[in-house]
Design a protein around this motif. Sequence first.
Motif, short mmCIF file in Angstrom:
data_model
loop_
_atom_site.label_atom_id
_atom_site.label_comp_id
_atom_site.label_asym_id
_atom_site.label_seq_id
_atom_site.Cartn_x
_atom_site.Cartn_y
_atom_site.Cartn_z
N GLN B 171 6.09 1.75 2.99
CA GLN B 171 5.04 0.76 2.72
C GLN B 171 3.87 1.39 2.01
OE1 GLN B 171 3.83 -1.95 5.82
NE2 GLN B 171 5.85 -1.84 6.77
N ALA B 174 4.95 1.77 -1.49
CA ALA B 174 4.94 0.48 -2.17
C ALA B 174 3.52 0.09 -2.57
CB ALA B 174 5.55 -0.60 -1.27
N ALA B 175 2.56 0.36 -1.68
CA ALA B 175 1.16 0.04 -1.98
C ALA B 175 0.66 0.90 -3.14
CB ALA B 175 0.30 0.25 -0.74
N GLU B 176 1.05 2.18 -3.13
CA GLU B 176 0.65 3.06 -4.23
C GLU B 176 1.29 2.59 -5.54
OE1 GLU B 176 1.80 6.92 -2.87
OE2 GLU B 176 -0.07 7.24 -1.77
N LEU B 180 -2.71 0.60 -5.93
CA LEU B 180 -3.81 0.69 -4.98
C LEU B 180 -4.27 2.15 -4.86
CD1 LEU B 180 -2.67 -2.15 -4.06
CD2 LEU B 180 -3.56 -1.59 -1.81
N SER B 181 -5.57 2.35 -4.77
CA SER B 181 -6.10 3.70 -4.59
C SER B 181 -5.81 4.15 -3.16
CB SER B 181 -7.61 3.69 -4.84
OG SER B 181 -8.23 2.87 -3.87
N LYS B 182 -5.96 5.44 -2.90
CA LYS B 182 -5.70 5.99 -1.56
C LYS B 182 -6.51 5.27 -0.48
CE LYS B 182 -3.44 10.29 -1.93
NZ LYS B 182 -2.38 9.66 -2.72
N ARG B 184 -7.80 2.20 -0.64
CA ARG B 184 -7.31 0.84 -0.49
C ARG B 184 -6.01 0.79 0.30
NH1 ARG B 184 -10.67 -3.31 -0.82
NH2 ARG B 184 -11.74 -3.48 -2.80
N SER B 188 -6.09 -1.56 3.42
CA SER B 188 -5.33 -2.81 3.29
C SER B 188 -3.95 -2.75 3.92
CB SER B 188 -5.16 -3.18 1.80
OG SER B 188 -6.41 -3.43 1.22
N VAL B 189 -3.37 -1.56 4.05
CA VAL B 189 -1.99 -1.47 4.53
C VAL B 189 -1.89 -0.69 5.84
CG1 VAL B 189 0.34 -0.65 3.99
CG2 VAL B 189 -1.06 -1.70 2.21
N PRO B 192 -4.71 -2.07 9.11
CA PRO B 192 -4.40 -3.34 9.79
C PRO B 192 -3.18 -3.22 10.71
CG PRO B 192 -4.78 -3.73 7.45
CD PRO B 192 -4.74 -2.24 7.64
N GLN B 193 -2.23 -2.37 10.33
CA GLN B 193 -1.04 -2.21 11.17
C GLN B 193 -1.30 -1.27 12.34
OE1 GLN B 193 2.83 -2.19 9.21
NE2 GLN B 193 1.78 -2.31 7.25
#
Lengths: 211, 284
Positions: B171, B174-176, B180-182, B184, B188-189, B192-193
């Motif tokens: 994940q 996938a965000a990278e 998305l910056s480190k 973020r 964002s990922v 929250p989890q």
Amino acid sequence: MVIGPSGSGKSTLLRCINLLVLPDKGAVYLEGLQVNRPDIRPEWVRQQVGMVFQQFNLFAHLTALDNVTLGLRKVLGVDPATAATRGRVLLSRVGLGHKADAYPAELSGGQQQRVAIARALAMDPKAVLFDEPTSALDPEYIKEVLDVMTGLARDGMTMIVVTHEMSFAKNVSKRVVFMDDGAVIEEGTPEEVLLHPRHERAKAFMSKILV
Amino acid sequence: MATEGRPSTRRDWRTFGKALVRAPLLRRIVLVAGVLGGLFLALTLSRVWGLIDTRLWNLLSPILASGATNTFLFSAAIIPVGAVIGFLVGWARVSRHPIVSWPATVFVDLVRGIPQLVLILFAFFWLPYVFEIQGSLDAGLDFAVLALAIHTGAYQAEIFRAGFQSVPRGQIEAAEALGLSKGRVMTSVVLPQTFRVTLPALGNEFALIVKDSSLLAAIGAQELVYWGRNSAQFALTVYAQIGWVATTWLIIAMLYFAITYLITQVVGSLEHHYRVPGLGSVAF
């Protein structure tokens, strides 16, 4: 299409293209511009090149819609309402307009992979990389994912696909690359590489799989 | 899977627990406040109607006034400080740089190996001396509270570490890949989890903090156990009323329960509110 035995460097090749792995040597060109240079941020390159993973890698805490729009909201700064509208269009395009509010755990593997494709498309990429997109799917879900990918190819999307789906490679691809041991051994039309390989290792590989 | 986390239509004793948990936070706080208020009212009326001995009333009133308040305040101070320590140390533990992760590991191993009481006594007697603020019992008490925050921080560091590590590497990749910056990716990922996965264990730890604060009685902090021992000793030695000792500790047990319940219900509500199918546990 990129094919080849396990450990031959297919996934690493994809990760080098969007700079998830920085290549030690060589050049990556995006529309004629070399992008693996110190003065270009890898984040910028990754915005231009979408990626779809073998294990889907959807964000487990976000709904399908929020998965698709995360990049729009957090990278491009699109306002949530506009992002949601675009997200719904993309989900409809992969046949999942009715699953916008479902969480990844509530979706089948095929549905998750289609959401992942919509997520990659949301950034309006110049190319999309697929890393064995159907290898983790139950057989009954493979077709729905391949159909979406075929549709994308018909629409003219530039795609680099690592796959073991040989009939898909044969029917959809314009160019097939065979890799072994970290190097490209053969490349050409699907006809040439899949049916009439010249190199010994490529011949051996093709003879073991169903083309 | 599809029905998990959706309200059930069944209404019998088996769904009562669920209904209780799903009740709005406000209603549950009102419930606890009602129980506590009822306790106060019952005692006050007993006093007014002469059902309760004046001497027993005088033994119980500091428990209710000073003891309950201080236990709540100590807990309310230790929980956020400990959570911040735990979050930072837990984050440091998953760092790829040994210079960051190694001190965090040493901290956790060291603190986990020392009893809370020893940490409290050490902080109370030695730290004011180190910082040259001797002669001030308040400073010693602050350090003792900090010692408890550090202790729970070491345990919470492990909870947060597990939370960080529960987010699959794919994940993050996938965000990278979305660009998305480190930072973020983290906000964002990952966070929250982490938040959702750690909540049940954190609630557990917060409940322990409330009861561990009783150890502060050892250095004379005027919380529930301090007043309990005080009153119990009085009841025995001055009034020779062994029954009052039982009354005293019964009321203290009820107060600890009420404070713990209040805090775990707040955490439970958060858990319920942020629940996501397939991530962490669904409350009850």
